[in-house]
Scaffold this motif. Sequence first.
Motif, PDB file in Angstrom:
ATOM      1  N   ASN A  87     -61.977  14.889 -28.825  1.00  0.00           N
ATOM      2  CA  ASN A  87     -60.936  15.334 -29.761  1.00  0.00           C
ATOM      3  C   ASN A  87     -59.547  14.934 -29.264  1.00  0.00           C
ATOM      4  O   ASN A  87     -58.659  14.637 -30.070  1.00  0.00           O
ATOM      5  N   THR A  88     -59.349  14.936 -27.951  1.00  0.00           N
ATOM      6  CA  THR A  88     -58.068  14.488 -27.390  1.00  0.00           C
ATOM      7  C   THR A  88     -57.860  13.009 -27.705  1.00  0.00           C
ATOM      8  O   THR A  88     -56.781  12.608 -28.141  1.00  0.00           O
ATOM      9  N   ILE A  89     -58.903  12.219 -27.502  1.00  0.00           N
ATOM     10  CA  ILE A  89     -58.820  10.775 -27.787  1.00  0.00           C
ATOM     11  C   ILE A  89     -58.578  10.548 -29.278  1.00  0.00           C
ATOM     12  O   ILE A  89     -57.740   9.731 -29.659  1.00  0.00           O
ATOM     13  N   ARG A  90     -59.292  11.287 -30.107  1.00  0.00           N
ATOM     14  CA  ARG A  90     -59.111  11.154 -31.548  1.00  0.00           C
ATOM     15  C   ARG A  90     -57.677  11.508 -31.942  1.00  0.00           C
ATOM     16  O   ARG A  90     -57.037  10.807 -32.726  1.00  0.00           O
ATOM     17  N   SER A  91     -57.153  12.597 -31.384  1.00  0.00           N
ATOM     18  CA  SER A  91     -55.792  13.032 -31.679  1.00  0.00           C
ATOM     19  C   SER A  91     -54.778  11.978 -31.243  1.00  0.00           C
ATOM     20  O   SER A  91     -53.826  11.667 -31.976  1.00  0.00           O
ATOM     21  N   GLN A  92     -54.963  11.412 -30.058  1.00  0.00           N
ATOM     22  CA  GLN A  92     -54.048  10.376 -29.574  1.00  0.00           C
ATOM     23  C   GLN A  92     -54.134   9.130 -30.446  1.00  0.00           C
ATOM     24  O   GLN A  92     -53.111   8.509 -30.755  1.00  0.00           O
ATOM     25  N   ALA A  93     -55.341   8.773 -30.877  1.00  0.00           N
ATOM     26  CA  ALA A  93     -55.517   7.603 -31.740  1.00  0.00           C
ATOM     27  C   ALA A  93     -54.817   7.832 -33.085  1.00  0.00           C
ATOM     28  O   ALA A  93     -54.121   6.941 -33.588  1.00  0.00           O
ATOM     29  N   MET A  94     -54.977   9.011 -33.650  1.00  0.00           N
ATOM     30  CA  MET A  94     -54.321   9.322 -34.926  1.00  0.00           C
ATOM     31  C   MET A  94     -52.798   9.272 -34.783  1.00  0.00           C
ATOM     32  O   MET A  94     -52.090   8.811 -35.682  1.00  0.00           O
ATOM     33  N   SER A  95     -52.297   9.715 -33.646  1.00  0.00           N
ATOM     34  CA  SER A  95     -50.864   9.658 -33.389  1.00  0.00           C
ATOM     35  C   SER A  95     -50.391   8.205 -33.303  1.00  0.00           C
ATOM     36  O   SER A  95     -49.329   7.848 -33.816  1.00  0.00           O
TER      37      SER A  95
END
Length: 126
Positions: A93-101
């Motif tokens: 979820n951290t990686i997904r959040s960073q990717a979305m950012s």
Amino acid sequence: MSRTDLHAVNGSRSADVSSTATAPYHARDPGHRIEAGKAATIPPAGQARRANERDSTASRASALTGAELRLLPLLTTHLSFPEIAGEFSLSRNTIRSQAMSIYQKLGVSSRSQAVVRSRELGLLEG
């Protein structure tokens, strides 16, 4: 005390601008804007919008965090977000959040578009 009286007391002089003639708006060249005594050419609407979008994207891209910059090269790989998370010992979820950012800051909506835009901006080689 009027402005004229103040100038008389100060001993300063000012130009009389009340008699300055200005051309009506419709008589001016629509391709030029006068600012501070200088003429500036106004680019066509589409060209100006694209330039503003590029400038805006570049400034947002420069706002990428260190974590986002570390993730960016891995977006070019075949690795999934959970696999990338394992590489960094982080939550998927951290990686997904960073990717979305990253996508938001680059003005794109997908991983492949982010890679292309990053290369255009010189954030990735290729």
